[in-house]
Design a protein around this motif. Structure first.
Motif, PDB file in Angstrom:
ATOM      1  N   THR A   7       0.723  -1.115  -0.140  1.00  0.00           N
ATOM      2  CA  THR A   7      -0.186  -0.124  -0.221  1.00  0.00           C
ATOM      3  C   THR A   7       0.899   1.181   0.041  1.00  0.00           C
ATOM      4  O   THR A   7       0.317   2.412  -0.474  1.00  0.00           O
ATOM      5  CB  THR A   7      -0.980   0.184   1.244  1.00  0.00           C
ATOM      6  OG1 THR A   7       0.149   0.125   2.545  1.00  0.00           O
ATOM      7  CG2 THR A   7      -1.958  -0.966   1.393  1.00  0.00           C
ATOM      8  N   THR A   8       2.083   1.192   0.524  1.00  0.00           N
ATOM      9  CA  THR A   8       2.968   2.464   0.796  1.00  0.00           C
ATOM     10  C   THR A   8       4.343   2.357   0.454  1.00  0.00           C
ATOM     11  O   THR A   8       4.997   1.130   0.252  1.00  0.00           O
ATOM     12  CB  THR A   8       2.773   2.840   2.313  1.00  0.00           C
ATOM     13  OG1 THR A   8       1.525   2.664   2.737  1.00  0.00           O
ATOM     14  CG2 THR A   8       3.283   4.072   2.549  1.00  0.00           C
ATOM     15  N   TYR A  10       8.391   3.718   1.272  1.00  0.00           N
ATOM     16  CA  TYR A  10       9.117   4.071   2.539  1.00  0.00           C
ATOM     17  C   TYR A  10      10.434   4.420   2.032  1.00  0.00           C
ATOM     18  O   TYR A  10      10.799   3.738   1.023  1.00  0.00           O
ATOM     19  CB  TYR A  10       8.954   3.145   3.641  1.00  0.00           C
ATOM     20  CG  TYR A  10       7.657   2.810   4.292  1.00  0.00           C
ATOM     21  CD1 TYR A  10       7.182   3.323   5.185  1.00  0.00           C
ATOM     22  CD2 TYR A  10       6.876   1.631   3.558  1.00  0.00           C
ATOM     23  CE1 TYR A  10       6.124   3.164   5.926  1.00  0.00           C
ATOM     24  CE2 TYR A  10       5.891   1.319   4.148  1.00  0.00           C
ATOM     25  CZ  TYR A  10       5.191   1.983   5.063  1.00  0.00           C
ATOM     26  OH  TYR A  10       4.070   1.849   5.821  1.00  0.00           O
ATOM     27  N   LYS A  21       8.135   7.317   6.210  1.00  0.00           N
ATOM     28  CA  LYS A  21       6.909   7.161   5.161  1.00  0.00           C
ATOM     29  C   LYS A  21       6.939   8.332   4.077  1.00  0.00           C
ATOM     30  O   LYS A  21       7.163   9.380   4.665  1.00  0.00           O
ATOM     31  CB  LYS A  21       5.605   7.239   6.084  1.00  0.00           C
ATOM     32  CG  LYS A  21       4.373   6.890   5.127  1.00  0.00           C
ATOM     33  CD  LYS A  21       3.296   6.658   6.011  1.00  0.00           C
ATOM     34  CE  LYS A  21       2.234   6.473   4.991  1.00  0.00           C
ATOM     35  NZ  LYS A  21       0.905   6.725   5.858  1.00  0.00           N
ATOM     36  N   LYS A  24       1.261   6.875  -0.001  1.00  0.00           N
ATOM     37  CA  LYS A  24       0.446   5.801  -0.280  1.00  0.00           C
ATOM     38  C   LYS A  24       0.243   5.709  -1.704  1.00  0.00           C
ATOM     39  O   LYS A  24       0.172   6.796  -2.378  1.00  0.00           O
ATOM     40  CB  LYS A  24      -0.840   5.742   0.199  1.00  0.00           C
ATOM     41  CG  LYS A  24      -0.849   5.591   1.959  1.00  0.00           C
ATOM     42  CD  LYS A  24      -2.100   5.379   2.453  1.00  0.00           C
ATOM     43  CE  LYS A  24      -2.123   4.841   3.760  1.00  0.00           C
ATOM     44  NZ  LYS A  24      -1.756   3.490   4.024  1.00  0.00           N
ATOM     45  N   HIS A  25       0.428   4.579  -2.311  1.00  0.00           N
ATOM     46  CA  HIS A  25       0.205   4.444  -3.668  1.00  0.00           C
ATOM     47  C   HIS A  25      -1.147   3.930  -4.180  1.00  0.00           C
ATOM     48  O   HIS A  25      -1.194   3.711  -5.281  1.00  0.00           O
ATOM     49  CB  HIS A  25       1.560   3.448  -4.397  1.00  0.00           C
ATOM     50  CG  HIS A  25       1.375   2.100  -3.702  1.00  0.00           C
ATOM     51  ND1 HIS A  25       0.418   1.100  -3.743  1.00  0.00           N
ATOM     52  CD2 HIS A  25       2.383   1.653  -2.968  1.00  0.00           C
ATOM     53  CE1 HIS A  25       0.923   0.232  -3.216  1.00  0.00           C
ATOM     54  NE2 HIS A  25       2.048   0.334  -2.865  1.00  0.00           N
ATOM     55  N   GLY A  67       3.671   9.176  -4.662  1.00  0.00           N
ATOM     56  CA  GLY A  67       2.449   7.949  -4.396  1.00  0.00           C
ATOM     57  C   GLY A  67       1.764   7.734  -5.588  1.00  0.00           C
ATOM     58  O   GLY A  67       1.044   6.761  -5.925  1.00  0.00           O
TER      59      GLY A  67
END
Length: 315
Positions: A7-8, A10, A21, A24-25, A67
């Motif tokens: 989901t993300t 980093y 962080k 979010k993609h 993202g």
């Protein structure tokens, strides 16, 4: 180093393995990530329906900092991971695979593009899309019939913070006391960083001053030359039966203005007595030679005189 989860994305600090962080993609079932030879981060996700995996995968390009993703292609295989073979020489593509974060283009629109002098013009500078980093746009005024004497605006750099798409600029105009036709100039917005293109918008300033109509006048210029008489004569003009003294033997030079329609005569006040006027003189070029005792020498008072037509009453 960048770590991509389902989901993300980093950022990993390899010196102490701390994690930051990034963004979010918004994709699900991400199964692999790699960097291609052009430096793009490529990720894969398996396609799933109600019956489970479909043995198909989608390939995306990812900007880990925003993202944002863009679709590259679908492959007929279930990918569990991605890798790049850096030992094999492969020519990089010249055209981008796709664009995750297209640079915004610039436009400018009027809030108030026509005002009376002394009021404030206003415009909106807009971006075609938001951007994940700050965007800078230069805004300037291009002189036309209106110049910097008609408005207060210096070239400035507008910063759109990440995600912003609109910014308002205001341009105060200058009120003056001079009549003029409507004046115009141009506001120009030009890409500076993280943006493309440029845009123009017209601006107009309306006059609020009454038009001045000048009055024609006759300007009488004079210069004392000499006096050879027993009298202390005064020289001047006779207007509406009134004597206007302009020179005596101690005078130098000067001028006097009358409305062009005014009738006047040159006159000499004998011994300075305004009730004893004579107009007995002769012209020689621009010089007047006066006679005060009728002895015929015409050298009792000499003055140089010339006139010109002027306009009075407007700047």
């Amino acid at each position: 180093m960048v770590l991509v989860t389902s989901t993300t994305s980093y950022k990993i600090n390899k010196s102490d393995y701390s994690v930051e962080k990034l963004a979010k993609h918004n994709l699900t079932a991400v199964t692999g990530a790699t960097v291609d030879k052009a430096g793009n981060l490529i990720i894969s996700r398996t396609k799933i329906n109600d019956l489970g995996h479909t043995n198909k995968s989608d390939i995306y390009k990812l900007n880990p900092y925003s993202g944002n993703t863009c679709f590259i292609s679908e492959v007929p295989v279930r990918l569990n991971d991605l890798t790049t073979n850096t030992s094999i020489s492969t020519a990089c593509y010249t055209a981008p695979l796709c664009e995750t974060d297209p640079l915004p283009s610039i436009s400018i629109s009027a809030i108030e593009d026509t005002v009376t002098e002394g009021q404030t013009l206003s415009f909106t500078v807009s971006l075609s899309n938001s951007y994940y980093q700050n965007v800078e746009v230069e805004v300037s005024a291009i002189e036309g019939t209106a110049t910097s004497a008609d408005y207060n605006f210096a070239t400035q750099l507008i910063t759109f913070t990440a995600g912003e798409t609109d910014s308002t600029i205001e341009i105060p105009t200058i009120d003056n006391a001079e009549f003029s036709e409507t004046k115009s100039f141009t506001i120009q917005a030009t890409a500076n960083s993280n943006s493309t293109g440029n845009a123009n918008a017209p601006a107009m300033i309306l006059n609020d001053d009454a038009e001045c109509t000048p009055t024609p006048y006759t300007k009488i210029n004079y210069q004392f030359v000499s006096e050879s008489a027993g009298y202390n004569n005064d020289w001047g003009l006779k207007v509406n039966n009134q004597f206007i003294k302009l020179l005596d033997e101690y005078g130098g030079s000067g001028s006097y203005q009358l409305p062009a329609s005014t009738q006047f005569d040159y006159a000499l006040a004998l011994n300075g007595n305004a009730s004893k006027l004579t107009n007995n003189f002769r012209w020689h070029g621009q010089k007047q030679y006066w006679e005060d005792q009728n002895d015929g020498d015409y050298n009792d008072f000499v003055v140089t005189v010339w006139t010109e037509q002027i306009q009075v009453g407007c700047n």
